[in-house]
Design a protein around this motif. Structure first.
Motif, PDB file in Angstrom:
ATOM      1  N   UNK A 215       1.750   4.138   5.337  1.00 17.97           N
ATOM      2  CA  UNK A 215       2.041   3.289   4.205  1.00 17.97           C
ATOM      3  C   UNK A 215       2.948   4.054   3.242  1.00 17.97           C
ATOM      4  N   UNK A 216       4.032   3.432   2.788  1.00  9.19           N
ATOM      5  CA  UNK A 216       4.973   4.125   1.907  1.00  9.19           C
ATOM      6  C   UNK A 216       4.870   3.686   0.451  1.00  9.19           C
ATOM      7  N   UNK A 217       3.785   3.000   0.075  1.00  6.25           N
ATOM      8  CA  UNK A 217       3.619   2.518  -1.297  1.00  6.25           C
ATOM      9  C   UNK A 217       2.982   3.616  -2.143  1.00  6.25           C
ATOM     10  N   UNK A 218       3.609   3.918  -3.273  1.00 14.09           N
ATOM     11  CA  UNK A 218       3.039   4.833  -4.260  1.00 14.09           C
ATOM     12  C   UNK A 218       2.691   3.995  -5.497  1.00 14.09           C
ATOM     13  N   UNK A 219       1.415   3.906  -5.820  1.00 14.87           N
ATOM     14  CA  UNK A 219       0.997   3.082  -6.959  1.00 14.87           C
ATOM     15  C   UNK A 219       1.623   3.568  -8.265  1.00 14.87           C
TER      16      UNK A 219
END
Length: 126
Positions: free
Chosen positions: A88-92
Motif C-alpha cells: 500500500x502506498x498511502x501515507x495518512x
C-alpha cells in the motif's frame, strides 16, 4: 455574471479542488487496503494548459464554444513516509497535509471571488 473570466476560472478551480478532495478521501479510505496505490490528481496548472480559452457571449447570436472538464486522475507511486509490507502506498500524514492545502486553496479562491464580486457591484452602483 458567468461571462466574466475570473468567475469562470474560480468555478473551474473549485471543481478541481472538489475532485482533488475526493481523491484524497479515497486514498484515506483505502489506507489499510493491501496493494492499493495512492492516487493524485493533475496539477491545476496542467488542467489549464490543456484547456483553451473559450469564447463567451451575452447574446444567443454570439458564438460560444463548449469546453469539457477533464481532470486527469492517475495512480502515482508516491514515496510514502512509512514502509508498508502490504504494498500500500498511502501515507495518512501526506494525505492530511494535502487535505489542509485543499482547504486553504478553497478559502483563498472564495475570498478572491467575493472581493471581485464586491468590486463589480461597487462599479455598477457608481
Amino acid at each position: 455574471m458567468s461571462e466574466f473570466y475570473l468567475f469562470g476560472l474560480s468555478s473551474r478551480r473549485a471543481d478541481w479542488l472538489t475532485q482533488r478532495q475526493n481523491v484524497v478521501a479515497e486514498n484515506v479510505a483505502n489506507a489499510d487496503t493491501p496493494g492499493f496505490k495512492a492516487k493524485e490528481i493533475s496539477a491545476f496548472t496542467t488542467v489549464l494548459d490543456r484547456t483553451s480559452l473559450q469564447m463567451s457571449g451575452s447574446s444567443a447570436a454570439h458564438l460560444v464554444a463548449s469546453a469539457g472538464r477533464d481532470f486527469g486522475i492517475d495512480e502515482h507511486q508516491q514515496t510514502p513516509w512509512d514502509v508498508t509490507h502490504s504494498g500500500n502506498s498511502v501515507s495518512l500524514e501526506q494525505e492530511m497535509l494535502k487535505s489542509g492545502e485543499i482547504q486553504r486553496d478553497y478559502a483563498l479562491d472564495t475570498s478572491i471571488a467575493k472581493a471581485f464580486h464586491r468590486m463589480y457591484l461597487t462599479a455598477i452602483k457608481g
